[in-house]
Design an enzyme around this catalytic site. Structure first.
Site, short mmCIF file in Angstrom:
data_model
loop_
_atom_site.label_atom_id
_atom_site.label_comp_id
_atom_site.label_asym_id
_atom_site.label_seq_id
_atom_site.Cartn_x
_atom_site.Cartn_y
_atom_site.Cartn_z
N ASP A 476 0.84 -1.02 0.10
CA ASP A 476 -0.10 0.11 -0.01
C ASP A 476 0.81 1.13 -0.06
OD1 ASP A 476 -2.23 1.53 0.16
OD2 ASP A 476 -3.18 0.34 1.92
N ASP A 546 -10.64 2.18 -3.56
CA ASP A 546 -11.16 1.99 -2.05
C ASP A 546 -12.83 1.78 -2.21
OD1 ASP A 546 -8.90 1.29 -0.97
OD2 ASP A 546 -8.84 3.18 0.33
C1 DGJ Z 1 -5.97 1.74 1.81
C2 DGJ Z 1 -6.33 0.66 0.98
O1 DGJ Z 1 -6.79 0.97 -0.06
C3 DGJ Z 1 -7.29 -0.18 1.69
O2 DGJ Z 1 -7.75 -1.18 0.99
C4 DGJ Z 1 -6.57 -0.58 3.27
O3 DGJ Z 1 -5.62 -1.50 3.02
C5 DGJ Z 1 -6.30 0.48 4.04
N1 DGJ Z 1 -5.39 1.21 3.18
C6 DGJ Z 1 -5.40 0.10 4.77
O4 DGJ Z 1 -4.95 1.11 5.81
#
Ligand code: DGJ
Length: 736
Positions: A476, A546
């Site tokens: 991430d 997301d």
């Molecule tokens: C952003 C990601 O896109 C989410 O799926 C998740 O992993 C969060 N970060 C976790 O902090």
């Protein structure tokens, strides 16, 4: 005479390292003209008498014996001299150039004039390298060209070398300029967005008012993905018409500028973003630019994206054997638990995920350091012993005993101020001396351009992967840069961060893959903020957004697949109402939306009723049957969704046309409006296909159970949907 030299020796860097067959390239010494042929595309450029390297042709493949040439462009008036009028392949900023330069350099004596001319060239198995130099100074540029035999996609990049005795400051270093001939009606398509709303398709006329698709963020960003397509107004549609397209393989600040020049041609210049760029090149040093890929289709946006998808699968994505491995169906804990992960809770979710056929269980954020919220812990990649008293092993063992692989979330490039790492190395973050460090999501970005930071991250991740049975990392990256300086570096090297950071990221990913070849990696940046052909060469899948609402996702997926292969795009089924936009949708609708990419489940399974498990098990089983077709087949966007009234029909056809998967979803229906029959595409017209519904329900009587490909493509299928959030999925299987 055009001499085809495709069997000649390889020299120079190979842009298609896995190319199985040579493409055809030729050089006509009389005309001083280069020609590259691949797929249905011809690309040609030549050297003018004054040495300028000029674009000649890019488009539909033309006959091997056909003459290609173009009259030399001359100064149009006193206002536009040759340097500006000639559509140069790679123009130095000098000699009277006003169009977008490919290269702009400042010398120590204040000179900034740079005129690049042809010096020599080398042909090789899939293209040519042209050596250019300035008319006075020993500043050279190697222009690398290659063409992919299957798709006709051209790969171009450059290497700039300082042969002078002084330091150069490179203010602008682009990979390539592509040129289209004059037409009055070009339309530019691009992909824009922001967090939670990535992959929005935009369209606007191409004119002298330049359109700049860029990121100044230090990473790819969601605002302007480094992809473009250009069609002709009224002629280029999803199914038909000419489309030129391209994508830059770079995961840092980038820029693609599209503008009509004084002669009405379109120049498309892409590479490092020159905004705040200043790269000191010492004597003898070189700077490589990213690869800028570009292609052409005569058959519309749909075919253009299918070419790109095929190219990504064949030439970009990491492979196991001949193809990228199929995406495993994963479960991810984030939306269910957020930071509240612990051994018992994760095991309970894993047991339920295994029941429905999940293949990979991924624990998301919250498992390490003092990570109970987003204010602490990033940087400390050791297991939180309060949540996992015996380390990760008991959970991993349990996941494996349930028949699944184990995956783990990491965000290696970031640090919270409240972390042991930051306390020990406050100078390791990106920042400017004496200036505050702006935080985003309470975190700072580690300066990966530093060798010590790079080596530290390698050691940490290597340890994590060596001491645990981890099959998958979700990598991430949850903020962009601020104060983009290198604490402690010389003033003239501060801005090297734009290049060195990304190069070190690529190095780190490549080194980890080498040490742990069985570990797959997902590129995530709070969603789709770091998706490009550069990161894709080192990761196996990406997180598109997301935003997991299944209706918004249809729009997101429509945008994403313009540029990137559906097999790379993870899509999860999550809880309803959706956490982001609060829309409530049926579970089957959510599945049929998510099954159009790499399927994931992100629900809180503790809240599911038995019938939810039954629905999920059915769709997971169906997905396993069609996964190869969805991930490696050809995508036809039969009905494209538009915001406000999302109607989407997509078809995936297996490469050998033995199977097709059809998804038709509507946000809502109106009055008694009829729906047009869905006419399929890409099937074998002579073959016979049996059709079945993905939900196992019987077909309506008007639909025959078996018919020819010609029937399904001509007569089509009636899919009468009525109501809100209605969806139907079908599988067609060749039976003769
Ligand atoms: C952003 C990601 O896109 C989410 O799926 C998740 O992993 C969060 N970060 C976790 O902090």
């Amino acid at each position: 005479m055009l001499r085809l030299v495709h069997k000649s020796l390889l020299l120079g860097a190979c842009l298609f390292p896995l190319a199985s067959a040579a493409a055809e390239s030729g050089y006509d010494a009389d005309k001083r003209l280069f020609r590259l042929d691949g797929g249905a595309v011809t690309y040609a450029f030549k050297i003018d008498p004054d040495g300028l390297v000029r674009s000649v042709y890019w488009g539909r493949r033309i006959g091997a014996g056909d003459p290609i040439d173009a009259a030399q462009a001359k100064a149009a008036s006193g206002f536009d001299v040759a340097a500006n009028v000639v559509p140069q392949e790679y123009a130095g900023w000098g000699g009277g150039l006003f169009a977008e330069p490919a290269l702009k350099i400042a010398m120590p004596d204040g000179n900034r004039d740079l005129v690049l001319v042809y010096g020599s060239h080398r042909m090789d198995a899939d293209g040519v390298t042209v050596e250019m130099h300035d008319i006075r100074l020993p500043i050279t540029v190697s222009l690398r060209y290659a063409i992919d035999r299957a798709t006709g996609i051209v790969a171009r990049s450059s290497t700039i070398r300082n042969g002078t005795r002084g330091d150069l400051r490179i203010d602008q270093a682009m990979s390539a300029t592509y040129v289209l001939p004059f037409a009055p009606d070009y339309q530019l398509h691009s992909l824009t967005g922001r967090w939670g709303a990535e992959w929005t398709r935009q369209q606007r006329p191409v004119s002298a008012a330049a359109t700049v698709l860029e990121s100044r963020r230090g990473s790819t960003g969601s605002e302007n993905n480094p992809w473009f397509a250009i069609g002709r107004a009224g002629r280029s549609t999803e199914q038909d018409g000419p489309v030129w397209f391209g994508a830059l393989a770079w995961s840092g600040s980038h820029r693609i500028t599209v503008a009509q020049d004084v002669a009405g041609r379109v120049r498309i210049t892409g590479g490092y973003n020159p905004f705040d760029f200043a790269y000191r090149l010492r004597p003898g040093e070189t700077l490589d630019t990213p690869v800028f890929y570009a292609g052409y289709s005569g058959h519309g946006m749909g075919d253009a994206s299918r070419l790109l998808h095929r190219f990504e699968r064949d030439r970009i994505l990491p492979k196991q054997g001949a193809a990228p491995p199929l995406r495993k169906i994963l479960y991810n804990s984030w939306e269910a638990t957020e930071f509240k992960v612990d051994e018992a809770g994760q095991i309970s979710l894993a047991e339920k995920a295994a029941r429905i056929g999940v293949e990979r269980f991924v624990m998301d954020d919250g498992w390490f350091g003092a990570r109970n919220n987003d204010r602490a812990g990033l940087g400390d990649w050791t297991v939180n012993r309060r949540k996992f008293p015996n380390g990760l092993k008991p959970l991993i063992d349990k996941v494996k005993s349930l028949g699944m692989e184990f995956g783990l979330w990491v965000e290696p490039e970031m640090v919270n101020a409240d972390s042991d790492l930051y306390r020990a190395h406050p100078d390791w973050v990106i920042g400017m001396t004496g200036r505050p460090r702006t935080e985003g999501r309470n975190q700072m970005v580690l300066n990966l351009a530093r060798r010590d930071v790079r080596d530290h991250l390698l050691a940490e991740l290597d340890r994590l992967l060596s001491s645990n049975d981890i099959a998958f990392l979700k990598w991430d990256y949850n903020r962009n840069w601020s104060e983009p300086g290198m604490i402690g570096a010389a003033p003239a090297d501060q801005q090297k961060i734009y290049v060195d950071y990304v190069r070190n990221l690529y190095w780190l990913l490549a080194e980890l893959r080498k040490r742990h070849p069985n570990v797959e990696i997902e590129s995530c940046s709070g969603g789709g903020g770091r998706v490009d052909l550069g990161i894709m060469a080192l990761t196996d899948q990406v997180w598109a957004s997301d935003n997991t609402d299944p209706v918004d996702r249809l729009l997101i997926q429509d945008g994403f697949t313009q540029a990137y292969a559906p097999g790379t795009m993870m899509a999860w089924v999550t809880d309803s109402p959706n956490w982001l936009n609060k829309r409530a949708t049926p579970l089957a609708f959510r599945f049929l939306s998510a099954m159009q990419g790499g399927l994931g489940i992100g629900n809180n399974l503790n809240h599911w009723a038995e019938e939810d498990f039954a629905t999920a098990s059915r769709y997971v089983a169906v997905y396993k049957r069609i996964r190869q077709t969805v991930q490696r087949g050809e995508l036809y966007r039969l009905v494209r969704p538009t915001p406000g009234d999302v109607q989407s029909t997509t078809l995936y056809v297996a490469a050998d046309r033995s199977q097709a998967a059809l998804f038709s979803l509507v946000q809502g229906t109106y009055r008694l409006d009829p729906r047009a029959p869905i006419q399929l595409a890409g099937l074998d017209p002579q073959a016979r296909y049996r059709i079945e519904r993905m939900d196992g329900e019987p077909l309506i009587t008007e639909i025959p159970s078996v018919a020819s490909g010609a029937y399904w493509m001509g007569r089509g299928i009636d899919v009468p949907l009525r109501g809100d959030f209605q969806a139907a999925g079908f599988i067609l299987t060749r039976v003769g």
